[in-house]
Design an enzyme around this catalytic site. Structure first.
Site, PDB file in Angstrom:
ATOM      1  N   SER A   1      56.288  79.239  32.834  1.00 21.21           N
ATOM      2  CA  SER A   1      56.895  79.804  34.329  1.00 21.21           C
ATOM      3  C   SER A   1      57.768  80.524  34.306  1.00 21.21           C
ATOM      4  O   SER A   1      58.766  81.417  34.882  1.00 21.21           O
ATOM      5  CB  SER A   1      56.969  78.553  35.437  1.00 21.21           C
ATOM      6  OG  SER A   1      55.839  77.682  35.013  1.00 21.21           O
TER       7      SER A   1
ATOM      8  N   GLY B   1      48.079  79.527  32.131  1.00 22.20           N
ATOM      9  CA  GLY B   1      48.114  77.879  31.258  1.00 22.20           C
ATOM     10  C   GLY B   1      47.929  77.171  32.351  1.00 22.20           C
ATOM     11  O   GLY B   1      47.105  75.736  32.375  1.00 22.20           O
ATOM     12  N   HIS B   2      48.038  77.202  33.611  1.00 23.63           N
ATOM     13  CA  HIS B   2      47.978  76.080  34.954  1.00 23.63           C
ATOM     14  C   HIS B   2      46.181  75.663  35.398  1.00 23.63           C
ATOM     15  O   HIS B   2      46.137  74.890  35.813  1.00 23.63           O
ATOM     16  CB  HIS B   2      49.054  76.229  36.310  1.00 23.63           C
ATOM     17  CG  HIS B   2      50.579  76.009  36.295  1.00 23.63           C
ATOM     18  ND1 HIS B   2      51.401  77.169  35.882  1.00 23.63           N
ATOM     19  CD2 HIS B   2      51.036  74.939  35.555  1.00 23.63           C
ATOM     20  CE1 HIS B   2      52.623  76.671  36.013  1.00 23.63           C
ATOM     21  NE2 HIS B   2      52.596  75.155  35.436  1.00 23.63           N
TER      22      HIS B   2
ATOM     23  N   GLN C   1      64.547  65.995  37.034  1.00 24.88           N
ATOM     24  CA  GLN C   1      64.102  66.134  34.901  1.00 24.88           C
ATOM     25  C   GLN C   1      64.709  67.063  34.592  1.00 24.88           C
ATOM     26  O   GLN C   1      64.667  68.469  33.311  1.00 24.88           O
ATOM     27  CB  GLN C   1      62.934  66.950  34.854  1.00 24.88           C
ATOM     28  CG  GLN C   1      61.674  67.726  35.437  1.00 24.88           C
ATOM     29  CD  GLN C   1      60.207  67.989  34.897  1.00 24.88           C
ATOM     30  OE1 GLN C   1      59.608  66.742  35.515  1.00 24.88           O
ATOM     31  NE2 GLN C   1      60.164  68.896  33.736  1.00 24.88           N
TER      32      GLN C   1
ATOM     33  N   MET D   1      54.909  72.062  38.551  1.00 22.72           N
ATOM     34  CA  MET D   1      56.037  72.458  39.205  1.00 22.72           C
ATOM     35  C   MET D   1      55.842  74.391  40.002  1.00 22.72           C
ATOM     36  O   MET D   1      56.679  74.635  39.926  1.00 22.72           O
ATOM     37  CB  MET D   1      57.318  72.076  39.015  1.00 22.72           C
ATOM     38  CG  MET D   1      57.216  71.158  37.611  1.00 22.72           C
ATOM     39  SD  MET D   1      59.577  70.542  37.274  1.00 22.72           S
ATOM     40  CE  MET D   1      59.388  72.176  35.378  1.00 22.72           C
TER      41      MET D   1
END
Ligand code: PAF
Length: 300
Positions: free
Chosen positions: A187, A36-37, A61, A30
């Site tokens: 995030s 992490g991404h 979501q 997203m």
């Protein structure tokens, strides 16, 4: 790197590599990329011939409209970071491309979604995740898809989705990346005030405390939770949940006899954070980066 915004264009660019038998890796995101991404993208880049990163802030979501509006977005920076890693395609569709007028289908996984995040965020959260992930798999047709262990329940739910619907995609779950003080990258960390940011590391300390209690021989989950609750309270954090659960069913365990997952969710200031730790009664350093989702799925 190429920016792609429509499903038709995405299918067109992937047709040739798919026909040639190239391995396609998908990293669903997203956006608001952090390490992490990026670690998922690097892993995909190392293992696949073609890497697609999807960037879609999925409205279905979010259980809280303010959370959706405030979700961090920085598409330009994200594109630059993905490009630096060597991602081939950044797929960033508009909301109407994913949910055209008249969209009326929901993909729902039962059982595993009733607890923890499902209980606290509501049924619609995981329905939104499983519906959009199903769509992304259908749009991209990946051989492998990469998810983070930080969202351990999501990873388990997606493994169940793939197994139950016979989706021809391998799910890889990659270790949580942490700040030096242990805070799991998210995030949402961008929303923490300096004071809340300092307090947020207590989630990691709480998981440490469970691990230490189990390593010292504690086998009663209620007793193993006590030092963790104390670590949170020392930082004035009241958890939404702090549970020791089965790695396969996510049901709280009665006794710590084998591998368990310690899971925690809490609001730190206005920001909701989650974290988890895989814990074994007899520590085995080889399993340090093991993931909950490696466990064989069973009926929840
Ligand atoms: O983990 C996330 O960022 C999202 O839940 C996902 C898997 C990209 C679906 O929107």
């Amino acid at each position: 790197m190429n920016l792609v915004t429509t499903v038709a264009e995405l299918r067109a660019v992937l047709r040739e590599p798919q026909r040639a038998g190239r391995t396609i890796g998908l990293v669903p995101t997203m956006g608001a990329f952090h390490e992490g991404h990026l670690s998922l993208m690097r892993r995909a880049r190392a293992e696949c011939d073609v890497v697609v990163v999807s960037l879609f802030v999925n409205p279905s979501q979010f259980n809280d409209a303010a959370d959706l509006i405030g979700y961090p977005r920085d598409a330009e920076r994200d594109a630059a970071r993905a490009s630096d890693i060597g991602v081939h395609y950044l797929f960033a569709p508009a909301v109407e491309e994913v949910y055209p007028p008249g969209f009326a289908t929901t993909v729902s996984v039962g059982g595993l979604t009733d607890t923890l995040e499902g209980r606290h965020r509501g049924r619609a959260h995981f329905d939104g995740v499983t519906t959009v992930v199903t769509k992304l798999f259908n749009m991209v047709g990946p051989d492998v898809a990469y998810f983070g262990q930080k969202d351990a329940q999501q990873a388990l739910v997606i493994r169940r989705l793939v197994r139950d619907l016979d989706m021809p995609v391998r799910i890889e779950v990659c270790p949580t990346i942490r700040e030096p003080d242990g805070l799991a990258l998210s995030s949402r960390n961008a929303h923490l005030s300096p004071d809340d940011r300092a307090r947020a590391a207590a989630l990691h300390r709480a998981l440490d405390a469970v691990q230490r209690a189990v390593a010292a021989g504690e086998r009663d989950p209620a007793a193993a939770r006590l030092p963790a609750l104390a670590a949170l309270r020392a930082a004035q954090i009241e958890p939404e949940y702090l549970e020791l659960v089965s790695t396969r069913t996510l049901v709280p365990v009665d006794r710590i006899d084998g591998e368990i997952l310690a899971v925690v969710a809490a609001r730190v200031g206005a920001t909701r954070l989650i974290d988890n730790r895989l814990i074994q009664p007899s520590p085995n350093p080889d399993r340090e980066v093991a993931t909950v989702a490696t466990a064989a799925p069973t009926t929840a």
